[in-house]
Design a protein around this motif. Structure first.
Motif, short mmCIF file in Angstrom:
data_model
loop_
_atom_site.label_atom_id
_atom_site.label_comp_id
_atom_site.label_asym_id
_atom_site.label_seq_id
_atom_site.Cartn_x
_atom_site.Cartn_y
_atom_site.Cartn_z
N UNK A 161 -57.20 -28.87 6.09
CA UNK A 161 -57.61 -30.11 5.42
C UNK A 161 -59.11 -30.33 5.56
N UNK A 162 -59.65 -30.05 6.74
CA UNK A 162 -61.08 -30.20 6.96
C UNK A 162 -61.87 -29.24 6.07
N UNK A 163 -61.37 -28.02 5.94
CA UNK A 163 -62.04 -27.03 5.10
C UNK A 163 -62.05 -27.49 3.65
N UNK A 164 -60.89 -27.94 3.16
CA UNK A 164 -60.80 -28.38 1.77
C UNK A 164 -61.68 -29.61 1.53
N UNK A 165 -61.70 -30.53 2.50
CA UNK A 165 -62.50 -31.74 2.35
C UNK A 165 -63.99 -31.43 2.30
N UNK A 166 -64.39 -30.28 2.89
CA UNK A 166 -65.79 -29.89 2.87
C UNK A 166 -66.20 -29.23 1.56
N UNK A 167 -65.22 -29.03 0.67
CA UNK A 167 -65.52 -28.44 -0.63
C UNK A 167 -65.20 -26.97 -0.74
N UNK A 168 -64.69 -26.36 0.32
CA UNK A 168 -64.31 -24.95 0.28
C UNK A 168 -62.84 -24.82 -0.12
N UNK A 169 -62.48 -23.67 -0.65
CA UNK A 169 -61.10 -23.45 -1.06
C UNK A 169 -60.26 -23.08 0.15
N UNK A 170 -59.10 -23.73 0.30
CA UNK A 170 -58.18 -23.47 1.40
C UNK A 170 -56.77 -23.40 0.84
N UNK A 171 -55.98 -22.45 1.36
CA UNK A 171 -54.63 -22.22 0.83
C UNK A 171 -53.65 -21.96 1.96
N UNK A 172 -52.50 -22.59 1.89
CA UNK A 172 -51.37 -22.30 2.76
C UNK A 172 -50.37 -21.52 1.92
N UNK A 173 -50.01 -20.34 2.40
CA UNK A 173 -49.11 -19.46 1.64
C UNK A 173 -47.82 -19.26 2.42
N UNK A 174 -46.71 -19.75 1.89
CA UNK A 174 -45.40 -19.49 2.47
C UNK A 174 -44.90 -18.14 1.97
N UNK A 175 -44.75 -17.19 2.89
CA UNK A 175 -44.19 -15.88 2.55
C UNK A 175 -42.70 -15.94 2.83
N UNK A 176 -41.90 -16.01 1.79
CA UNK A 176 -40.45 -16.27 1.91
C UNK A 176 -39.71 -14.93 1.97
N UNK A 177 -39.35 -14.53 3.19
CA UNK A 177 -38.71 -13.23 3.39
C UNK A 177 -37.20 -13.39 3.57
N UNK A 178 -36.58 -13.95 2.54
CA UNK A 178 -35.14 -14.24 2.54
C UNK A 178 -34.70 -14.22 1.08
N UNK A 179 -33.77 -13.34 0.75
CA UNK A 179 -33.39 -13.17 -0.65
C UNK A 179 -32.55 -14.32 -1.19
N UNK A 180 -32.10 -15.22 -0.30
CA UNK A 180 -31.28 -16.35 -0.76
C UNK A 180 -32.07 -17.62 -0.98
N UNK A 181 -33.39 -17.57 -0.86
CA UNK A 181 -34.22 -18.75 -1.02
C UNK A 181 -34.99 -18.67 -2.34
N UNK A 182 -34.89 -19.73 -3.16
CA UNK A 182 -35.62 -19.74 -4.43
C UNK A 182 -36.56 -20.95 -4.56
N UNK A 183 -36.67 -21.75 -3.50
CA UNK A 183 -37.63 -22.85 -3.48
C UNK A 183 -37.84 -23.26 -2.01
N UNK A 184 -38.98 -23.90 -1.74
CA UNK A 184 -39.36 -24.18 -0.36
C UNK A 184 -39.81 -25.63 -0.24
N UNK A 185 -39.52 -26.23 0.90
CA UNK A 185 -39.98 -27.59 1.20
C UNK A 185 -40.30 -27.67 2.69
N UNK A 186 -41.06 -28.70 3.10
CA UNK A 186 -41.25 -28.91 4.54
C UNK A 186 -39.96 -29.35 5.20
N UNK A 187 -39.72 -28.86 6.41
CA UNK A 187 -38.49 -29.20 7.14
C UNK A 187 -38.71 -30.51 7.88
N UNK A 188 -38.70 -31.61 7.15
CA UNK A 188 -38.97 -32.93 7.74
C UNK A 188 -37.96 -33.31 8.82
N UNK A 189 -36.74 -32.83 8.67
CA UNK A 189 -35.71 -33.17 9.65
C UNK A 189 -35.92 -32.45 10.98
N UNK A 190 -36.73 -31.39 10.98
CA UNK A 190 -37.00 -30.62 12.19
C UNK A 190 -38.36 -30.98 12.78
#
Length: 235
Positions: A166-195
């Motif tokens: 967040x600090x990097x992005x707020x400074x004007x630089x590009x920042x990316x979080x990449x979820x690498x989904x290594x499970x063939x049964x997953x077709x969408x991703x969300x934060x695990x708020x319950x955990x």
């Protein structure tokens, strides 16, 4: 794109995982082995006693265990890769091959980069002509119905990464979080708020600060890891 394993994998059945980094398995010929479990997380919903697993067996001088646990069949026809460090290797290969289109156009790629003293080491720094900081997270927690989530346990390290991205992005630089989904049964991703509700809060705040969040599907097979394509991230 298929990224093959270094050696052919050996099928087995899981007896149990214990002490985080150990797993007892039984091979198809009846032999029982203790192998390395290369995953620091809870591995929630990945690996119950009796599940089909695949191992990378290698006899190397000085190695205490005969191999490592790589894959598990979590449901009929659905496989997950439990070797979480492979996420970075897959992403590195996909970046070099130009398969991650939103992160294309960079001439240079560096791994394990720290941007400031005392700060986190990020997985990749893409550069030339501009720069993009990329942090990779391995997703294997399937919740059913094609839904996947991250993290599978409270992640203070993951929270710190989000704050710094967040600090990097707020400074004007590009920042990316990449979820690498290594499970063939997953077709969408969300934060695990319950955990880890704090992770979910920080993830949404990071997006508001300009951090890009992507998810990419990688299907594990006994022959290798197949890079497939982008998945939706639900916030």
């Amino acid at each position: 794109m298929l990224i093959p394993f270094e050696v052919p994998l050996t099928p087995a059945r899981l007896i149990k995982r214990y002490k985080r980094f150990l797993a007892d398995v039984v091979l198809d010929d009846g032999r029982e082995l203790t192998v390395h479990c290369p995953n620091t997380g809870s591995m929630r919903n990945c690996g119950q006693p009796g599940d089909r697993v695949w191992l990378r067996l290698e006899q190397k001088p000085g190695r205490k265990l005969p191999g490592s646990w790589e894959l598990v069949e979590v449901a009929p026809g659905e496989l997950a890769c439990v070797h979480s460090a492979r996420a970075n290797r897959v992403v590195a290969a996909a970046l070099q091959a130009g398969l991650l289109q939103p992160l294309g156009g960079y001439a240079q790629q560096r791994a394990e980069v720290s941007l400031r003293a005392g700060g986190s080491r990020f997985d990749f720094l893409l550069s030339e002509p501009s720069e993009c900081v990329v942090e990779v997270k391995c997703v294997t927690l399937a919740l059913g119905g094609g839904e996947g989530a991250f993290p599978d346990a409270v992640s203070l390290r993951g929270q710190k990464h989000l704050l710094e991205l967040s600090e990097i992005a707020a400074s004007g630089r590009r920042a990316c979080l990449l979820f690498c989904v290594m499970h063939s049964g997953i077709d969408r991703v969300r934060p695990a708020d319950e955990i880890d509700p704090e992770y979910g809060r920080l993830l949404r705040a990071a997006v508001a600060a300009g951090v890009e969040v992507l998810a990419w599907s990688v299907w594990p097979t006994p022959e290798g890891l197949q890079v497939r394509g982008e998945l939706p991230v639900l916030l």
